[in-house]
Motif scaffolding. Structure first.
Motif, PDB file in Angstrom:
ATOM      1  N   THR A  12       0.794  -1.240   0.000  1.00  0.00           N
ATOM      2  CA  THR A  12       0.000   0.000   0.000  1.00  0.00           C
ATOM      3  C   THR A  12       0.820   1.280   0.000  1.00  0.00           C
ATOM      4  O   THR A  12       0.255   2.355   0.116  1.00  0.00           O
ATOM      5  CB  THR A  12      -0.959   0.022   1.202  1.00  0.00           C
ATOM      6  N   SER A  13       2.153   1.160  -0.074  1.00  0.00           N
ATOM      7  CA  SER A  13       2.881   2.423  -0.253  1.00  0.00           C
ATOM      8  C   SER A  13       4.176   2.154  -1.022  1.00  0.00           C
ATOM      9  O   SER A  13       4.554   1.002  -1.242  1.00  0.00           O
ATOM     10  CB  SER A  13       3.160   3.087   1.100  1.00  0.00           C
ATOM     11  N   ASP A  14       4.836   3.238  -1.433  1.00  0.00           N
ATOM     12  CA  ASP A  14       6.038   3.069  -2.259  1.00  0.00           C
ATOM     13  C   ASP A  14       7.196   2.501  -1.457  1.00  0.00           C
ATOM     14  O   ASP A  14       8.150   1.981  -2.014  1.00  0.00           O
ATOM     15  CB  ASP A  14       6.450   4.412  -2.868  1.00  0.00           C
ATOM     16  N   SER A  15       7.102   2.668  -0.138  1.00  0.00           N
ATOM     17  CA  SER A  15       8.201   2.205   0.694  1.00  0.00           C
ATOM     18  C   SER A  15       7.671   1.571   1.968  1.00  0.00           C
ATOM     19  O   SER A  15       6.689   2.043   2.539  1.00  0.00           O
ATOM     20  CB  SER A  15       9.078   3.394   1.077  1.00  0.00           C
ATOM     21  N   ASP A 212      13.316   6.330   1.372  1.00  0.00           N
ATOM     22  CA  ASP A 212      13.578   7.764   1.318  1.00  0.00           C
ATOM     23  C   ASP A 212      15.078   8.048   1.300  1.00  0.00           C
ATOM     24  O   ASP A 212      15.878   7.260   1.799  1.00  0.00           O
ATOM     25  CB  ASP A 212      12.945   8.463   2.535  1.00  0.00           C
ATOM     26  N   ALA A 213      15.432   9.207   0.746  1.00  0.00           N
ATOM     27  CA  ALA A 213      16.840   9.620   0.711  1.00  0.00           C
ATOM     28  C   ALA A 213      17.346   9.826   2.142  1.00  0.00           C
ATOM     29  O   ALA A 213      16.583  10.244   3.015  1.00  0.00           O
ATOM     30  CB  ALA A 213      16.961  10.907  -0.086  1.00  0.00           C
ATOM     31  N   PRO A 214      18.647   9.545   2.377  1.00  0.00           N
ATOM     32  CA  PRO A 214      19.223   9.677   3.715  1.00  0.00           C
ATOM     33  C   PRO A 214      18.952  11.037   4.374  1.00  0.00           C
ATOM     34  O   PRO A 214      18.597  11.079   5.562  1.00  0.00           O
ATOM     35  CB  PRO A 214      20.728   9.492   3.480  1.00  0.00           C
ATOM     36  N   GLU A 215      19.066  12.109   3.610  1.00  0.00           N
ATOM     37  CA  GLU A 215      18.875  13.455   4.210  1.00  0.00           C
ATOM     38  C   GLU A 215      17.503  13.566   4.862  1.00  0.00           C
ATOM     39  O   GLU A 215      17.352  14.171   5.924  1.00  0.00           O
ATOM     40  CB  GLU A 215      18.970  14.579   3.165  1.00  0.00           C
ATOM     41  N   ILE A 216      16.509  13.011   4.203  1.00  0.00           N
ATOM     42  CA  ILE A 216      15.141  13.118   4.730  1.00  0.00           C
ATOM     43  C   ILE A 216      15.046  12.389   6.064  1.00  0.00           C
ATOM     44  O   ILE A 216      14.515  12.911   7.045  1.00  0.00           O
ATOM     45  CB  ILE A 216      14.134  12.514   3.718  1.00  0.00           C
ATOM     46  N   ASN A 217      15.605  11.189   6.118  1.00  0.00           N
ATOM     47  CA  ASN A 217      15.496  10.410   7.349  1.00  0.00           C
ATOM     48  C   ASN A 217      16.351  10.984   8.477  1.00  0.00           C
ATOM     49  O   ASN A 217      15.949  10.943   9.642  1.00  0.00           O
ATOM     50  CB  ASN A 217      15.816   8.941   7.071  1.00  0.00           C
ATOM     51  N   ILE A 218      17.500  11.537   8.120  1.00  0.00           N
ATOM     52  CA  ILE A 218      18.341  12.178   9.156  1.00  0.00           C
ATOM     53  C   ILE A 218      17.545  13.310   9.791  1.00  0.00           C
ATOM     54  O   ILE A 218      17.476  13.445  11.015  1.00  0.00           O
ATOM     55  CB  ILE A 218      19.659  12.711   8.533  1.00  0.00           C
ATOM     56  N   LYS A 219      16.914  14.103   8.950  1.00  0.00           N
ATOM     57  CA  LYS A 219      16.142  15.244   9.451  1.00  0.00           C
ATOM     58  C   LYS A 219      14.997  14.779  10.355  1.00  0.00           C
ATOM     59  O   LYS A 219      14.753  15.343  11.424  1.00  0.00           O
ATOM     60  CB  LYS A 219      15.587  16.029   8.256  1.00  0.00           C
ATOM     61  N   LYS A 220      14.302  13.723   9.920  1.00  0.00           N
ATOM     62  CA  LYS A 220      13.170  13.223  10.717  1.00  0.00           C
ATOM     63  C   LYS A 220      13.642  12.739  12.088  1.00  0.00           C
ATOM     64  O   LYS A 220      12.982  12.979  13.096  1.00  0.00           O
ATOM     65  CB  LYS A 220      12.464  12.072   9.983  1.00  0.00           C
ATOM     66  N   VAL A 279      23.088   5.420  12.464  1.00  0.00           N
ATOM     67  CA  VAL A 279      22.856   3.972  12.457  1.00  0.00           C
ATOM     68  C   VAL A 279      21.786   3.607  11.419  1.00  0.00           C
ATOM     69  O   VAL A 279      21.943   2.679  10.621  1.00  0.00           O
ATOM     70  CB  VAL A 279      22.442   3.484  13.870  1.00  0.00           C
ATOM     71  N   VAL A 280      20.694   4.378  11.417  1.00  0.00           N
ATOM     72  CA  VAL A 280      19.587   4.090  10.497  1.00  0.00           C
ATOM     73  C   VAL A 280      20.042   4.254   9.050  1.00  0.00           C
ATOM     74  O   VAL A 280      19.819   3.379   8.198  1.00  0.00           O
ATOM     75  CB  VAL A 280      18.372   5.016  10.798  1.00  0.00           C
ATOM     76  N   VAL A 281      20.698   5.376   8.784  1.00  0.00           N
ATOM     77  CA  VAL A 281      21.083   5.673   7.407  1.00  0.00           C
ATOM     78  C   VAL A 281      22.123   4.661   6.902  1.00  0.00           C
ATOM     79  O   VAL A 281      22.028   4.154   5.779  1.00  0.00           O
ATOM     80  CB  VAL A 281      21.585   7.134   7.325  1.00  0.00           C
ATOM     81  N   ASP A 282      23.095   4.332   7.737  1.00  0.00           N
ATOM     82  CA  ASP A 282      24.117   3.357   7.315  1.00  0.00           C
ATOM     83  C   ASP A 282      23.502   1.990   7.049  1.00  0.00           C
ATOM     84  O   ASP A 282      23.901   1.284   6.132  1.00  0.00           O
ATOM     85  CB  ASP A 282      25.202   3.197   8.395  1.00  0.00           C
ATOM     86  N   ILE A 287      20.634  -1.091   1.214  1.00  0.00           N
ATOM     87  CA  ILE A 287      19.380  -1.808   0.932  1.00  0.00           C
ATOM     88  C   ILE A 287      18.541  -1.023  -0.081  1.00  0.00           C
ATOM     89  O   ILE A 287      17.999  -1.577  -1.035  1.00  0.00           O
ATOM     90  CB  ILE A 287      18.622  -2.038   2.261  1.00  0.00           C
ATOM     91  N   ARG A 288      18.500   0.275   0.133  1.00  0.00           N
ATOM     92  CA  ARG A 288      17.762   1.135  -0.792  1.00  0.00           C
ATOM     93  C   ARG A 288      18.372   1.044  -2.193  1.00  0.00           C
ATOM     94  O   ARG A 288      17.659   0.916  -3.201  1.00  0.00           O
ATOM     95  CB  ARG A 288      17.831   2.570  -0.260  1.00  0.00           C
ATOM     96  N   LYS A 289      19.696   1.079  -2.244  1.00  0.00           N
ATOM     97  CA  LYS A 289      20.396   1.023  -3.528  1.00  0.00           C
ATOM     98  C   LYS A 289      20.063  -0.294  -4.246  1.00  0.00           C
ATOM     99  O   LYS A 289      19.739  -0.307  -5.430  1.00  0.00           O
ATOM    100  CB  LYS A 289      21.903   1.141  -3.262  1.00  0.00           C
TER     101      LYS A 289
END
Ligand code: AMP
Ligand code: TRP
Length: 331
Positions: A12-15, A212-220, A279-282, A287-289
Motif C-alpha cells: 500500500t505504499s512506495d516504501s 527515502d533519501a538519507p537526508e530526509i530520514n536524518i532530518k526526521k 545507524v539508520v542511514v548506514d 538496501i535502498r540502492k
C-alpha cells in the motif's frame, strides 16, 4: 521436516517503514534460514482501500524489490503475490462462513479503520479482511506467523477458526502461533511517540520510509519528539520518544539498550539522536540502492514472483482439496 512459516505484507505504499522492518520483515529474513517459509505480498487485502491500478502494480513490484533487498532469498523462501494464488479466495469464503458476525465485529483494526473513514466509505472487504488473512495462513499449514504486535488479534482469530473447523469437520488445519518479538514489535511514530508508526499517520514526519533519501530520514530523526528531561534512559511511560529511539538503535546496531544508556550518560539528546540517525542511514543505504537496482529489471522480478506463485499454488491446492473433501463438497 522443518516447520512452516507464513506472513504477508500489503503493497500500500512506495516504501516500507521502519516499523514494518523491525516488527516483521527482520524476522522473516531470520526465519527463512531454518524454516519452510512462505511470504506473500497481499495485494487483495490492499484493495480494501481505494487504489489506483498504476500505483498498485508499481507498489507490488516495489514491495518485492524491497523484500529481496532486505534479505529474502528465493532459494530459501517462497515469495509470491496473493492474487496469483486463487486458493486464497477459495478458502477466504470458507473462513467467512465459519466466523461469527459478532466475532468479526470485535476486530480492533476494523473498528479503528472503519471509524476513521466513516460507514459510507467503509467497504465490506474491510470487514471480511481478517477471514482472508486467516485463509492466507491456514492454506500453508503454517506453524508460525511472524508479525508486529498490531496483528496479534488477527492471529488469535485465525487460531479460533482453525480449531473450530478441525472440531467440526475433522483435522484439516495446523493451528498457527503468532511469532512476535519482545523488542521491535511496536515501533512508535517519531512525532507522536504514543502512536504506532504507520503509513496512514497524518503528516508522515514521524515515519521513517526505507526508500527515502538519507537526508530526509536524518532530518526526521533529529527532529523526533522527546521530553523535557536530558537522560538517555529506557522508560516507555515517561520517555516514550527516547525509548523508541533506543529500541531502533539497539535493533539495528545489535547493541544492548543498557549499554547505550551507559554510553550516553551525561550526554544530551542531540548527540544521541545524531548517532541514531547515523545507524539508520548506514543500515538502509545499501538496501535502498539494491532495491532500486532490482526494480530496474522488471521482467526478472515478474519471473521470480511467478515461480513463487507456482510453488505456493502446489501447497495451497492440496489444502483446498482436503478442505472441500472434509466439508462434503462434491468434487
Ligand atoms: P502492514 O503494513 O499493515 O501490511 O504491516 C506489515 C507488517 O508490519 C505487519 O506484520 C505489522 O504487524 C508490522 N508493523 C506495522 N507497523 C508496525 C510498527 N509500527 N511496529 C512494528 N511492526 C509493525
Ligand atoms: N493484516 C496484515 C497487516 O496488516 C497483513 C497480512 C495479510 C498478513 N495476510 C497475512 C500477515 C497473513 C500475516 C499473515 O500487516
Amino acid at each position: 521436516m522443518s516447520k512452516r512459516v507464513l506472513s504477508g505484507i500489503q503493497p500500500t505504499s512506495d516504501s516500507f517503514h521502519l516499523g514494518n522492518y523491525l516488527g516483521a520483515v527482520k524476522q522473516w529474513v531470520a526465519l527463512q534460514a531454518d524454516h519452510d517459509a512462505f511470504y506473500c505480498i497481499v495485494d487483495l487485502h490492499a484493495l480494501t482501500v481505494e487504489t489506483d491500478p498504476k500505483l498498485m502494480r508499481q507498489r507490488t513490484l516495489a514491495s518485492a524489490a524491497q523484500l529481496l533487498a532486505l534479505g529474502l532469498t528465493p532459494d530459501k523462501c517462497t515469495l509470491f503475490v496473493q492474487s496469483q494464488v486463487p486458493q486464497h479466495n477459495q478458502l477466504g469464503w470458507i473462513m467467512e462462513c465459519l466466523a461469527g458476525f459478532g466475532e468479526a465485529s470485535r476486530m480492533t483494526q476494523f473498528k479503528d479503520k472503519s471509524q476513521k473513514s466513516g460507514a459510507d466509505r467503509t467497504v465490506v472487504g474491510l470487514f471480511t479482511y481478517p477471514m482472508l488473512q486467516a485463509a492466507d495462513i491456514l492454506l500453508y499449514q503454517a506453524h508460525y506467523v511472524p508479525v508486529g504486535e498490531d496483528q496479534r488479534q488477527h492471529i488469535e482469530l485465525t487460531r479460533d477458526l482453525a480449531g473450530r473447523f478441525n472440531n467440526r469437520y475433522g483435522q484439516t488445519f495446523q493451528v498457527p502461533d503468532a511469532y512476535i518479538m519482545k523488542e521491535g514489535a511496536k515501533i512508535q511514530d517519531l512525532q507522536e511517540p504514543s502512536a504506532k508508526m504507520s503509513k496512514s499517520s497524518g503528516s508522515g514526519a514521524g515515519v521513517i520510509e526505507l526508500m527515502d533519501a538519507p537526508e530526509i530520514n536524518i532530518k526526521k530523526i533529529k527532529s523526533a519528539v522527546t521530553d523535557t528531561g536530558r537522560e538517555v534512559k529506557f522508560d516507555e511511560k515517561e520517555k516514550a520518544g527516547i525509548s523508541n529511539l533506543l529500541t531502533i538503535h539497539s535493533q539495528l546496531s545489535g547493541t544492548l539498550i543498557s549499554d547505550l544508556e551507559q554510553r550516553f550518560e551525561g550526554k544530551g539528546y542531540g548527540d544521541f539522536k545524531g548517532e541514531v540517525a547515523e545507524v539508520v542511514v548506514d543500515y538502509f543505504a545499501p538496501i535502498r540502492k539494491r532495491a532500486l537496482e532490482l526494480l530496474e529489471d522488471e521482467s526478472a522480478l515478474l519471473k521470480l514472483l511467478a515461480e513463487g506463485a507456482e510453488k505456493a499454488r502446489a501447497v495451497a491446492s492440496e489444502t483446498i482439496s482436503q478442505t472441500y473433501k472434509n466439508l462434503g463438497l462434491v468434487q
